[in-house]
Motif scaffolding. Structure first.
Motif, mmCIF file in Angstrom:
data_model
loop_
_atom_site.group_PDB
_atom_site.id
_atom_site.type_symbol
_atom_site.label_atom_id
_atom_site.label_comp_id
_atom_site.label_asym_id
_atom_site.label_seq_id
_atom_site.Cartn_x
_atom_site.Cartn_y
_atom_site.Cartn_z
ATOM 1 N N UNK A 160 15.844 -13.733 -28.958
ATOM 2 C CA UNK A 160 14.444 -13.334 -29.014
ATOM 3 C C UNK A 160 13.828 -13.568 -27.632
ATOM 4 N N UNK A 161 13.176 -12.551 -27.108
ATOM 5 C CA UNK A 161 12.719 -12.594 -25.729
ATOM 6 C C UNK A 161 11.224 -12.886 -25.621
ATOM 7 N N UNK A 162 10.763 -13.270 -24.429
ATOM 8 C CA UNK A 162 9.322 -13.407 -24.192
ATOM 9 C C UNK A 162 8.627 -12.059 -24.387
ATOM 10 N N UNK A 163 7.370 -12.086 -24.791
ATOM 11 C CA UNK A 163 6.627 -10.841 -24.965
ATOM 12 C C UNK A 163 6.405 -10.136 -23.635
ATOM 13 N N UNK A 164 6.361 -10.909 -22.573
ATOM 14 C CA UNK A 164 6.148 -10.348 -21.240
ATOM 15 C C UNK A 164 6.609 -11.375 -20.217
ATOM 16 N N UNK A 165 7.173 -10.916 -19.108
ATOM 17 C CA UNK A 165 7.582 -11.809 -18.020
ATOM 18 C C UNK A 165 6.810 -11.421 -16.771
ATOM 19 N N UNK A 166 5.962 -12.326 -16.314
ATOM 20 C CA UNK A 166 5.184 -12.095 -15.110
ATOM 21 C C UNK A 166 5.788 -12.901 -13.964
ATOM 22 N N UNK A 167 5.855 -12.324 -12.793
ATOM 23 C CA UNK A 167 6.450 -12.971 -11.629
ATOM 24 C C UNK A 167 5.390 -13.137 -10.553
ATOM 25 N N UNK A 168 5.282 -14.343 -10.045
ATOM 26 C CA UNK A 168 4.325 -14.630 -8.980
ATOM 27 C C UNK A 168 5.018 -15.171 -7.751
ATOM 28 N N UNK A 169 4.301 -15.192 -6.647
ATOM 29 C CA UNK A 169 4.860 -15.684 -5.383
ATOM 30 C C UNK A 169 3.953 -16.741 -4.790
ATOM 31 N N UNK A 170 4.554 -17.837 -4.319
ATOM 32 C CA UNK A 170 3.814 -18.803 -3.506
ATOM 33 C C UNK A 170 3.548 -18.178 -2.133
ATOM 34 N N UNK A 171 2.340 -18.383 -1.628
ATOM 35 C CA UNK A 171 2.018 -18.017 -0.253
ATOM 36 C C UNK A 171 1.818 -19.320 0.501
ATOM 37 N N UNK A 172 2.881 -19.800 1.131
ATOM 38 C CA UNK A 172 2.843 -21.078 1.832
ATOM 39 C C UNK A 172 3.620 -21.034 3.138
ATOM 40 N N UNK A 173 4.054 -19.837 3.505
ATOM 41 C CA UNK A 173 4.756 -19.612 4.772
ATOM 42 C C UNK A 173 4.011 -18.502 5.515
ATOM 43 N N UNK A 174 3.739 -18.667 6.806
ATOM 44 C CA UNK A 174 2.972 -17.642 7.539
ATOM 45 C C UNK A 174 3.509 -16.221 7.390
ATOM 46 N N UNK A 175 4.827 -16.061 7.377
ATOM 47 C CA UNK A 175 5.375 -14.704 7.261
ATOM 48 C C UNK A 175 4.993 -14.063 5.938
ATOM 49 N N UNK A 176 4.894 -14.859 4.882
ATOM 50 C CA UNK A 176 4.480 -14.329 3.580
ATOM 51 C C UNK A 176 3.005 -13.937 3.613
ATOM 52 N N UNK B 203 -4.888 -8.514 -8.347
ATOM 53 C CA UNK B 203 -3.959 -9.565 -8.738
ATOM 54 C C UNK B 203 -4.631 -10.942 -8.620
ATOM 55 N N UNK B 204 -4.436 -11.808 -9.620
ATOM 56 C CA UNK B 204 -5.035 -13.150 -9.564
ATOM 57 C C UNK B 204 -4.443 -13.975 -8.423
ATOM 58 N N UNK C 11 2.037 -8.402 -2.749
ATOM 59 C CA UNK C 11 1.140 -8.164 -3.879
ATOM 60 C C UNK C 11 1.522 -6.905 -4.658
ATOM 61 N N UNK C 12 2.181 -5.972 -4.004
ATOM 62 C CA UNK C 12 2.641 -4.779 -4.712
ATOM 63 C C UNK C 12 3.786 -5.100 -5.665
ATOM 64 N N UNK C 13 4.515 -6.192 -5.373
ATOM 65 C CA UNK C 13 5.720 -6.506 -6.153
ATOM 66 C C UNK C 13 5.506 -7.573 -7.218
ATOM 67 N N UNK C 14 4.443 -8.376 -7.085
ATOM 68 C CA UNK C 14 4.260 -9.502 -7.994
ATOM 69 C C UNK C 14 3.020 -9.308 -8.867
ATOM 70 N N UNK C 15 2.902 -10.177 -9.879
ATOM 71 C CA UNK C 15 1.770 -10.106 -10.806
ATOM 72 C C UNK C 15 0.648 -11.064 -10.429
ATOM 73 N N UNK C 16 0.957 -12.077 -9.612
ATOM 74 C CA UNK C 16 -0.051 -13.038 -9.166
ATOM 75 C C UNK C 16 0.500 -13.796 -7.970
#
Length: 601
Positions: free
Chosen positions: A433-449, A511-512, A457-462
């Motif tokens: 049984x799977x999650x109803x939805x899988x959201x992927x977020x990214x930490x922004x803690x490196x200057x290159x990011x 995106x949040x 932001x185009x690739x992640x949900x938050x």
């Protein structure tokens, strides 16, 4: 001591290194043993027994430190966790195990003498070094040496008695683990020496214990047992404070009239409501957790959910390769069962840097760089897949939020999302049984990011802004020395522009964005951050009421105007002054009374 001296008000001035104010009795403690360790020859037949006695002392010490570290993690005492982790790593070093054993076999001397001599030599070597980071290692060596000796010689190397009430500790020879141990009931600390990066100071800050240094302890010993007020903000110790002193500090909102424990009922009645500015803008304040035991803190302190589950802290007592998906599943289920309806963001294992070397795969010359965070996970797909499986299986029939740590390039997100898709398809094919939805977020803690945020932001949900690491990498500084600490400037105009630009980009992409790190827990910075566009904060659970309180007391339009003005400043000192002028009184109102007043017997 005379009756007059007992009641005389005396003020000592030093340097405040950990903020806060506390009123309680003064207790002088001596942590170093008075007696020297005896040295004597041992028969060949007793060598292995002596080594086994040492091994038992190591095992007991490791257990104590692991328990202490877990307690600190549950408190949210970040710096203290890292420092105790250093002590645990030292215990596991071959120098502490095989080297000592070989030395006893070679010299045929008792283990206590061998251990004390070798550790004393290393303590002296570190003390003589000019680099402050290495100087501080001498305190760690001393701390660990004393702990082991107390196990080897319990009759002559005893720990100081524990107080039944919170007290102000004064000592010539403080060690980090003594301050870290909550059972010692420490409400304030006074010592002769210390810097902003001293481990004792970092632990005190992490546990929000006021600490004052640069006062001669020998002058204070005579007041053992007297009532005193320690002010970590001003760097003062007031012996026998007057009623005027107590009323003045109480009037500033800094005194709590209840002993040591948090008044949760008052919290619930006060700041348990949603955070909303005076002009009606709703914000969110989440809590950071390290295990399922922290969930109750978020509920008690009125948090809006789990903004950051630091899953790497589950590795404190184990090697990452041994932390099986089955064991992880139990922990994740425990979190979700205690928080069935609330939001939970799971950050994948963020190993390296200030989290310590929990990988046991290879040593980094500079652990703040190199193979850490998402790089490590992509380089070790078995570990990544195992964690993803556990998270998906724990999140059956509910939304799963996954946060990627230390992202530095868009390709890392693409690769990780591909692995997530493969894991999900594999579980689904097995009938899970799977999650109803899988959201992927990214930490922004490196200057290159940060500079590629629009592509991210185009690739992640938050996204989540990790201010601690981002400041460190943006200004090319560490946090290990007093000199570096002076350049750790969260209110630098250039850094504030980064936060503003991230908020603008995230809002444009719909995106949040959540801000975490030390800035999120500072009530003086929150109005500024609101003005820069941040609406979601994640901090230690105990800071949630304060952060909600300051949000509830400001007007968004006003803080936006103030933020715009601050961005035109040329240096962080000017901004810090401005923040204090505009928000200090509001911040003090928002802060709950933290001080314990104990009436003189």
């Amino acid at each position: 001591m005379s009756e007059v001296r007992d009641r005389q008000r005396v003020v000592f001035s030093g340097k405040g290194l950990s903020k806060g104010i506390f009123v309680g009795k003064i207790v002088y403690v001596k942590l170093s043993a008075d007696k020297e360790v005896p040295e004597f020859a041992i028969p060949l037949a007793d060598v292995e027994q002596e080594i086994e006695r040492y091994k038992a002392a190591i095992r007991t010490s490791r257990t104590e430190l692991n328990e202490l570290q877990l307690d600190l993690a549950n408190e949210g005492s970040n710096e203290a966790v890292s420092i105790i982790d250093t002590h645990i790593q030292m215990l596991e070093d071959p120098f502490m195990t095989t080297f000592m054993e070989k030395r006893v076999r070679k010299t045929m001397k008792n283990m206590g003498a061998v251990f004390s001599s070798v550790m004393g030599d290393y303590e002296k070597k570190f003390e003589d070094m000019e680099n402050e980071h290495f100087k501080e290692r001498s305190i760690d060596v001393k701390d660990l040496k004393d702990r082991i000796l107390r196990k080897l010689y319990p009759e002559t190397h005893r720990s100081p008695p524990k107080s039944l009430e919170k007290v102000i500790i004064i000592s010539h020879d403080l060690i980090p683990s003594f301050i870290a141990d909550s059972s010692n009931n420490i409400g304030g600390v006074l010592t002769l020496t210390g810097t902003q990066v001293s481990h004792c100071v970092l632990v005190a800050k992490s546990k929000k214990i006021p600490l004052v240094a640069n006062i001669d302890v020998s002058m204070i010993k005579q007041y053992h047992g007297s009532l005193a007020l320690i002010d970590g903000d001003k760097g003062e110790l007031i012996i026998n404070p007057s009623s005027t002193d107590l009323k003045r500090f109480k009037g500033e909102g800094k005194i709590e009239l209840e002993s040591g424990k948090e008044n949760l009922q008052e919290v619930k009645a006060g700041e348990h409501k949603r955070a909303k500015t005076q002009d009606g803008v709703v914000c969110s304040v989440y809590g950071n957790i390290r295990s399922h035991m922290d969930i109750s803190l978020i509920d008690n302190f009125g948090g809006d959910g789990v903004g950051l589950f630091r899953t790497e802290f589950l590795l404190l007592e184990k090697k990452i390769g041994d932390f099986s998906p089955e064991l992880q599943l139990q922990e994740y289920l425990a979190v979700l069962e205690k928080h069935p309806q609330g939001e939970v963001v799971f950050r994948l294992f963020d190993v390296g840097g200030d989290k310590g070397d929990v990988t046991h795969f290879r040593k980094e010359i500079n652990p703040a760089l190199g193979l850490r965070g998402i790089r490590f996970l992509l380089a070790n797909p078995d570990i990544l897949v195992g964690q993803l499986k556990a998270l998906m299986m724990a999140s059956r029939k509910r939304e799963l939020k996954i946060l990627l740590p230390m992202v530095s390039d868009v390709s890392e997100i693409v690769q990780t999302k591909s692995v997530i898709k493969e894991v999900a398809l594999g579980l689904k094919s097995k009938g899970e049984v799977m999650p109803t939805n899988i959201l992927v977020g990214s930490m922004l803690e490196v200057p290159s990011a940060v500079w590629t945020r629009e592509s991210i932001l185009e690739l992640v949900d938050f996204v989540s802004i990790g201010t601690n690491d981002l400041i460190q990498y943006f200004f090319a500084i560490g946090r290990e020395s007093e000199q570096d600490y002076a350049f750790f400037q969260p209110t630098h105009p250039a850094f504030l522009e980064i936060i503003r630009d991230i908020a603008v980009s995230a809002n444009k992409a719909g995106k949040p964005v959540v801000l975490c790190g030390e800035m999120a827990a500072n009530p003086l910075y929150v109005p500024l951050l609101l003005g820069l566009g941040i609406r979601k904060f994640s901090c230690s659970p105990r800071e949630i009421p304060v952060i909600k309180g300051i949000i509830n007391r400001v007007n968004l339009k006003e803080v936006e105007e103030h933020a715009q003005a601050f961005l035109s400043c040329i240096n962080p000192e000017e901004i810090e002054r401005g923040l204090r002028e505009k928000y200090l009184n509001l911040a003090l109102e928002a802060e709950r009374n933290k001080l314990v007043i104990q009436e003189e017997a």
